[in-house]
Design an enzyme around this catalytic site. Structure first.
Site, short mmCIF file in Angstrom:
data_model
loop_
_atom_site.label_atom_id
_atom_site.label_comp_id
_atom_site.label_asym_id
_atom_site.label_seq_id
_atom_site.Cartn_x
_atom_site.Cartn_y
_atom_site.Cartn_z
N ASP A 120 0.77 -1.23 0.00
CA ASP A 120 0.00 0.00 0.00
C ASP A 120 0.81 1.30 0.00
OD1 ASP A 120 -1.79 -2.06 0.14
OD2 ASP A 120 -3.23 -0.92 1.25
N LYS A 121 0.95 1.97 1.13
CA LYS A 121 1.53 3.32 1.14
C LYS A 121 3.04 3.31 0.99
CE LYS A 121 -2.66 4.06 1.86
NZ LYS A 121 -2.92 2.61 1.96
N GLU A 484 -9.36 3.87 4.93
CA GLU A 484 -9.94 2.95 3.95
C GLU A 484 -11.14 2.25 4.58
OE1 GLU A 484 -6.36 1.53 0.98
OE2 GLU A 484 -7.16 0.13 2.43
N SER A 510 -10.69 0.55 0.13
CA SER A 510 -9.62 -0.40 -0.13
C SER A 510 -9.63 -0.80 -1.60
CB SER A 510 -9.80 -1.64 0.75
OG SER A 510 -9.00 -2.70 0.29
#
Length: 591
Positions: A120-121, A484, A510
């Site tokens: 993800d990030k 999310e 998400s």
């Protein structure tokens, strides 16, 4: 070399002494110093194996004349952080990761970088750092998790929804829990992590296979070795991230994004990367690209296929080849070749055109060789990328997985930006994961001021067919952190309402979300956006194919009688984040 600042001349004797304290020899110190930017930890399943990846990267660096120096970054597992206050820290961590890398690299004067993200990030944070630092860099991710029996992380969340309405037994619930996430790696669908790792290939900052070779395959280790070797070639030719990540690369990434059907979060991150690279980015250009880019993949959550299937079908390059007429083929990549040169002889769809009968993938062997492998597609530094069975003129359909996974699902791209009086500055939906009957929808608003209240109402059976669930004050500043929301969307889907109920929010969804889930509504409620003035029962019109989202509301009159919610006081990092974060349409960057 940049590292000469810490190792050349008598004045740098103390610096060399400290390097020798780490065990480095004079020979190692004199070579280019390569930062291996790892994100290993024992919490995120996508990162637990990254020590092995880093070892292979370092072997590749050693083999091609460099000295690797490994350091680590933090990371948040969005799945584990989901559904509680921990999720407020996920997006907020993106800036900290980028800043921490900048600090390490500039403080120690490194010559080049190999970034090892996965989830993800961490991927976009490292991309932001790469363009900010602008020294020779390459990316190699940890790779996706396998899916067994078509289960994935989202299967868990949807099972909870089914369980709440009595459609899932205790036994099935526990079987899903034990088998939905069977290996290390980033969660196995076209969720946010895999979206960004695939887009690294489209941007030209990673070798072929970066987004699709499963974490547990030995080919992933070989790819890591190749990345370590290749960064040394980039240093020799002085090729830097800003030579690669430019307006053309951004266009290519958005085009491949639409073709793959990536996560809505990809737009949030591409906007932030564009900001770091000082490139123009606006949401209207997304629709312009989407309008002319067919969607060729329905990987989970849009369909049954997972990343291992895309890998077997030929990977990201197979999809890029489908849309190559829409790409800037002259843009440079980390192979030291252009996008077009990388795609030479990458033909998969030989059932369409007889001119594609003489297919070969290894440009070192002849077209009559029937034992063809996907070898050296990029250059001599990618010796071991085996994607699938060979295809030759005597067997047109050897790669049946290609025709199964990569097909035209729609004439337009997987994402759409909706504008209207609810979202004057835009909102985003994963169009490819929306049921056809929900592409247009009109319903009454059910309004909640936080995700937690919405989930309680959903589980209590208070959401009815036709409703539009509105979750607000979950934006970048309002949350803060733009949580999310896989739990509410999965609950709706698990209860069988995903073809009847829409969900809109100034927060995020998400990459595993499916259904008419419209996020990133800008301006957000905390900034006085119109979503703050919606009330229960308001009629909301959603028309995804015409890019519109509107309410039958006179918002100017509402603003005269409704006051904005007072945000709860917070402390620590989130307090600083709230004060400095931008709106979602600007990438939720920290200013």
């Amino acid at each position: 070399m940049n590292s000469d600042k810490i190792k050349k001349g008598v004045e740098r004797l103390p610096h060399r002494s400290l390097l020798k304290a780490n065990g480095l020899t004079n020979s190692q110190i004199n070579k280019p110093l390569i930062g291996v930017v790892n994100s290993f930890n024992e919490i995120i399943p996508g990162h637990t194996h990254l020590k092995e990846i880093a070892t292979q990267v370092k072997n590749g660096i050693y083999s091609n004349g460099g000295t690797p120096l490994e350091f680590n970054t933090i990371g948040v597992c969005d799945g584990i952080a989901m559904g509680h206050n921990g999720m407020k820290y996920s997006l907020a961590s993106r800036g900290i990761i980028a800043d921490s890398i900048e600090i390490m690299v500039n403080a120690h004067c490194l010559d080049g970088l190999v970034f090892i993200p996965n989830c993800d990030k961490i991927v976009p944070a490292m991309l932001m750092a790469a363009v900010r630092l602008n020294i020779p860099s390459i990316f190699v991710s940890g790779g996706p998790m396998l899916s067994i029996n078509n289960l994935d992380l989202n299967s868990n969340f949807e099972a909870v929804g089914r369980y709440k309405v009595g459609n899932c037994s205790d036994k099935e619930l526990h079987e899903i829990e034990d088998n939905a996430c069977p290996t290390c790696g980033s969660c196995s669908g076209m969720f946010t992590a895999n979206s960004m790792n695939c887009l690294c290939e489209a941007l030209g900052i990673a070798l072929r296979g970066n987004g699709t070779i499963p974490a547990v395959f030995s080919a992933r280790k070989r790819l890591a070795f190749d990345a370590g070797e290749q960064v040394m070639n980039l240093i020799q030719k002085d090729i830097k991230p800003l030579d690669i990540i430019n307006e053309k690369a951004l266009h290519n990434a958005l085009t491949v994004d639409m073709a793959l059907g990536c996560s809505t979060n990809s737009l949030l991150h591409l906007a932030a990367i564009a900001h770091e690279a000082k490139l123009d980015f606006n949401l209207k250009m997304v629709n312009e690209i989407s309008e002319k880019t067919p969607n060729y993949c329905h990987l989970a959550p849009a369909g049954k296929h997972h990343m291992q299937d895309l890998q077997e079908a030929g990977g990201v390059y197979a999809v890029m080849n489908k849309v190559k007429d829409l790409l800037f083929l002259d843009n440079l990549t980390i192979t030291t070749k252009t996008v077009g040169e990388n795609l030479e002889n990458i033909f998969y769809d030989n059932t369409v055109d007889e001119n594609l009968e003489n297919i070969f993938y290894d440009n070192t062997i002849g077209k009559n060789n029937k034992n063809l492998v996907f070898d050296k597609v990029i250059d001599n530094n990618s010796k071991n990328l085996v994607f699938d069975k060979a295809i030759d003129k005597n067997n047109k359909n050897t790669n049946s997985k290609y025709n199964e996974v990569i097909q035209k699902y729609s004439e337009t791209g997987g994402l759409a930006i909706l504008f209207g009086n609810i979202a004057p500055n835009g909102s985003v939906v994963k169009r490819s994961a929306v049921a056809p009957e929900m592409l247009t929808h009109t319903g009454k608003a059910k309004v909640f001021d936080c995700e937690d209240d919405a989930i309680k109402s959903i589980y209590a059976g208070k959401i009815e067919k036709g409703d539009v669930v509105v979750i607000r004050y979950e934006g970048p500043a309002g949350g803060p952190g733009m949580r999310e929301m896989l739990s509410p969307t999965s609950a709706i889907a698990g209860m069988g309402l995903d073809k009847d109920v829409a969900l809109i929010t100034d927060g995020r969804f998400s990459g595993a979300t499916r259904g008419a889930a419209i996020g990133h509504i800008s301006p957000e409620a905390a900034s006085g956006g119109n979503i703050a003035y919606l009330q229960d029962g308001d009629i909301i019109h959603i028309d995804i194919n015409n890019y519109s989202i509107n309410a039958e509301v006179d918002f100017e009159k509402r603003k005269e009688i409704i006051k904005l919610k007072t945000l709860e006081p917070i402390t620590g990092y989130l307090e600083r984040y709230r004060k400095t974060v931008s709106s979602a349409d600007k990438g939720a960057i920290v200013r």
